[in-house]
Design an enzyme around this catalytic site. Structure first.
Site, PDB file in Angstrom:
ATOM      1  N   ARG A 152      66.666   7.842  28.796  1.00  0.00           N
ATOM      2  CA  ARG A 152      66.259   6.555  28.214  1.00  0.00           C
ATOM      3  C   ARG A 152      65.587   5.655  29.244  1.00  0.00           C
ATOM      4  O   ARG A 152      64.900   4.700  28.914  1.00  0.00           O
ATOM      5  CB  ARG A 152      67.453   5.867  27.545  1.00  0.00           C
ATOM      6  CG  ARG A 152      67.048   4.734  26.651  1.00  0.00           C
ATOM      7  CD  ARG A 152      68.138   4.126  25.757  1.00  0.00           C
ATOM      8  NE  ARG A 152      69.448   4.727  25.841  1.00  0.00           N
ATOM      9  CZ  ARG A 152      70.398   4.332  26.694  1.00  0.00           C
ATOM     10  NH1 ARG A 152      70.180   3.340  27.523  1.00  0.00           N
ATOM     11  NH2 ARG A 152      71.572   4.937  26.711  1.00  0.00           N
ATOM     12  N   TYR A 154      48.841  -7.401  12.210  1.00  0.00           N
ATOM     13  CA  TYR A 154      49.422  -6.213  11.563  1.00  0.00           C
ATOM     14  C   TYR A 154      50.636  -6.648  10.734  1.00  0.00           C
ATOM     15  O   TYR A 154      51.460  -7.438  11.202  1.00  0.00           O
ATOM     16  CB  TYR A 154      49.822  -5.214  12.651  1.00  0.00           C
ATOM     17  CG  TYR A 154      50.242  -3.863  12.136  1.00  0.00           C
ATOM     18  CD1 TYR A 154      49.327  -2.984  11.588  1.00  0.00           C
ATOM     19  CD2 TYR A 154      51.573  -3.467  12.230  1.00  0.00           C
ATOM     20  CE1 TYR A 154      49.720  -1.745  11.123  1.00  0.00           C
ATOM     21  CE2 TYR A 154      51.975  -2.215  11.765  1.00  0.00           C
ATOM     22  CZ  TYR A 154      51.038  -1.362  11.220  1.00  0.00           C
ATOM     23  OH  TYR A 154      51.441  -0.139  10.775  1.00  0.00           O
ATOM     24  N   ASP A 184      47.143  -7.406  20.562  1.00  0.00           N
ATOM     25  CA  ASP A 184      47.241  -6.037  20.067  1.00  0.00           C
ATOM     26  C   ASP A 184      45.806  -5.511  20.018  1.00  0.00           C
ATOM     27  O   ASP A 184      44.993  -5.959  19.209  1.00  0.00           O
ATOM     28  CB  ASP A 184      47.895  -6.043  18.675  1.00  0.00           C
ATOM     29  CG  ASP A 184      48.055  -4.653  18.081  1.00  0.00           C
ATOM     30  OD1 ASP A 184      47.277  -3.745  18.456  1.00  0.00           O
ATOM     31  OD2 ASP A 184      48.932  -4.473  17.219  1.00  0.00           O
ATOM     32  N   LYS A 224      47.092   5.785  17.261  1.00  0.00           N
ATOM     33  CA  LYS A 224      45.740   5.734  16.702  1.00  0.00           C
ATOM     34  C   LYS A 224      44.741   6.425  17.648  1.00  0.00           C
ATOM     35  O   LYS A 224      44.829   7.611  17.838  1.00  0.00           O
ATOM     36  CB  LYS A 224      45.378   4.284  16.408  1.00  0.00           C
ATOM     37  CG  LYS A 224      46.493   3.490  15.705  1.00  0.00           C
ATOM     38  CD  LYS A 224      46.830   3.997  14.308  1.00  0.00           C
ATOM     39  CE  LYS A 224      48.135   3.454  13.747  1.00  0.00           C
ATOM     40  NZ  LYS A 224      48.276   2.015  13.708  1.00  0.00           N
TER      41      LYS A 224
HETATM   42  C1  PLP Z   1      49.410   1.132  13.554  1.00  0.00           C
HETATM   43  C2  PLP Z   1      49.416  -0.196  14.163  1.00  0.00           C
HETATM   44  C3  PLP Z   1      50.583  -0.759  14.675  1.00  0.00           C
HETATM   45  C4  PLP Z   1      51.919  -0.051  14.598  1.00  0.00           C
HETATM   46  O1  PLP Z   1      51.933   1.084  15.372  1.00  0.00           O
HETATM   47  P1  PLP Z   1      52.886   2.360  15.045  1.00  0.00           P
HETATM   48  O2  PLP Z   1      52.514   3.314  16.110  1.00  0.00           O
HETATM   49  O3  PLP Z   1      52.550   2.819  13.662  1.00  0.00           O
HETATM   50  O4  PLP Z   1      54.285   1.864  15.132  1.00  0.00           O
HETATM   51  C5  PLP Z   1      50.505  -1.996  15.258  1.00  0.00           C
HETATM   52  N1  PLP Z   1      49.341  -2.671  15.318  1.00  0.00           N
HETATM   53  C6  PLP Z   1      48.197  -2.173  14.828  1.00  0.00           C
HETATM   54  C7  PLP Z   1      46.955  -2.965  14.931  1.00  0.00           C
HETATM   55  C8  PLP Z   1      48.191  -0.912  14.235  1.00  0.00           C
HETATM   56  O5  PLP Z   1      47.050  -0.426  13.728  1.00  0.00           O
END
Ligand code: PLP
Length: 408
Positions: free
Chosen positions: A71, A124, A196, A221
């Site tokens: 962890r 998001y 983000d 992504k």
């Molecule tokens: C997909 C996404 C998230 C969340 O990420 P996960 O890997 O699905 O937990 C957060 N912010 C944005 C802009 C995203 O596209």
């Protein structure tokens, strides 16, 4: 357990002077190569063995660099963290088991009760939900400001405001946050800024160069890029990332070593993919904009996008997501969706396969039509995340599905 100076390549040309394609392949690797293997080993372990009591004390008392327990870190993860740091131009990086784990752990590490935070309204959905509802249980107040209203943003900051959280580009309208203005407001009020940057990736945008304090990614992504893993990351100055790391050890949203290997593998080709996706998305956006059955296209690379000018100034490319509205009704929209042959109907973005989603039917299915429309999520709105297929094939698929959508 991590020691900065144990990375012998930190000062080498691989980190400092090389380009993004070289960094994506090499940065963070330990060139001594375990068993001469060219790839980074997957250290599939939950714990690490001490040789004897002296070995324990070398670690606990004398600060010897080594791993202790799963962890708290893993060698495969460490390579991925160094690589992401090099790509984003960050002092430090911490990887998580998902983007949401990175976001929620980072936020929790920064706030205490009676603090206040500011977030923009098209963040998001789950981030917004966490900030505006869950955090309130712990006495953290949240103000949601309309995206792009910098005056409202400036006014929303209070003496107890800890940070401003936003995204750029946003989902699904691909709004672009003016990072210069963000920094001005944050500097004036002495608050932290969190961005983000998932939709942009470090290929298209480097928020840290604009003075943003922490950058967050859903590595699920573009960074991993193959629609096969979930991962997240936070990047920024060491002292801030260290605060998050301390809490992460207790929250435990860790990534597993095999998953980390897949992230590393994905990272090797990420600039190639993103460059291609930028080009394809531009072609698709132009095709859609000229199509008689299309009502409106939202792509920051198009002159018609309201934030095209800011996007051009702060981004190298405009990303692989194109949002558009078709003419007609929900019935037309469903027919269009059902007629697609190449594009998969699936949430997510940034992978090699082209994905399309109908936000009204998927992410906002539990909203009333009135609530959805208030957020701009109409019956005929689609978000297309282009993959790495031939642009002509993606366009041909969209074209045939548009033709079918109006047939009886
Ligand atoms: C997909 C996404 C998230 C969340 O990420 P996960 O890997 O699905 O937990 C957060 N912010 C944005 C802009 C995203 O596209």
């Amino acid at each position: 357990m991590k020691k900065k100076n144990e990375d012998k390549f930190e000062d080498s040309f691989l980190i400092k002077n090389s380009g993004i394609f070289t960094k994506s392949v090499h940065a963070g690797e330990d060139r001594s190569r375990y068993a001469d293997s060219i790839t980074t080993p997957i250290v599939q372990t939950s714990t690490y063995v001490f040789k004897d009591s002296k070995d324990i004390e070398d670690y606990t008392k004398h600060g010897k660099a080594r791993f202790e327990y799963g962890r708290y870190g893993n060698p495969t993860e460490l390579v991925a963290e160094r690589r992401l740091s090099a790509l984003e131009g960050a002092e430090d990086c911490l990887i998580f088991g998902s983007g949401m784990s990175a976001i929620t752990t980072t936020i929790l590490a920064l706030v205490k009760s009676n603090d206040h935070i500011v977030i923009t309204d098209d963040a998001y959905k789950k981030t917004l939900e966490f900030c505006s509802s869950y955090l309130q249980r712990f006495g953290v107040e949240c103000t949601i400001v309309p995206f792009g209203d910098y005056e409202a943003l400036d006014k929303a900051v209070k003496p107890n405001t800890k940070f401003i959280f936003s995204e750029s580009p946003t989902n699904p309208y691909l709004n672009i946050f003016d990072l210069v203005k963000l920094k001005e407001i944050a500097k004036k009020h002495k608050v932290l800024t969190l961005i983000d940057s998932t939709f942009a990736t470090p290929y298209n945008q480097k928020p840290l160069e604009f003075g943003v304090d922490l950058v967050l990614h859903s590595c699920t992504k573009y960074l991993a890029g193959h629609n096969d893993i979930l991962a997240g990351a936070v990047l920024g100055r060491s002292e801030l990332v260290e605060e998050v790391r301390k809490l992460h050890k207790a929250m435990g949203g860790v990534i597993d070593p095999h998953c980390c290997y897949l992230l590393l593998r994905g990272l090797k080709t990420f600039p190639l993919r993103v460059e291609k996706q930028n080009q394809t998305a531009m072609k698709v956006a132009r095709f859609l904009e000229s199509h008689p059955q299309i009502k409106k296209v939202y792509y920051p690379g198009l002159e018609s996008h309201p934030h095209h000018k800011i996007a051009k100034e702060q981004m190298k490319g405009f990303g692989g997501v194109v949002t558009f509205e078709i003419k007609g009704t929900l019935k037309t929209a469903k027919k269009f969706l059902d007629s697609l042959k190449l594009c998969y109907i699936a949430p997510s973005l940034g992978g090699v396969e082209t994905l399309i989603t109908h936000p009204g039917l998927v992410s906002y299915y539990d909203y009333s039509k009135k609530e959805r429309y208030a957020l701009g999520i109409t019956d005929t709105l689609f978000r297309l995340a282009v993959g790495i297929e031939d642009p002509e094939d993606i366009i041909a698929d969209l074209d045939q599905a548009l033709k079918r959508s109006t047939k009886k």
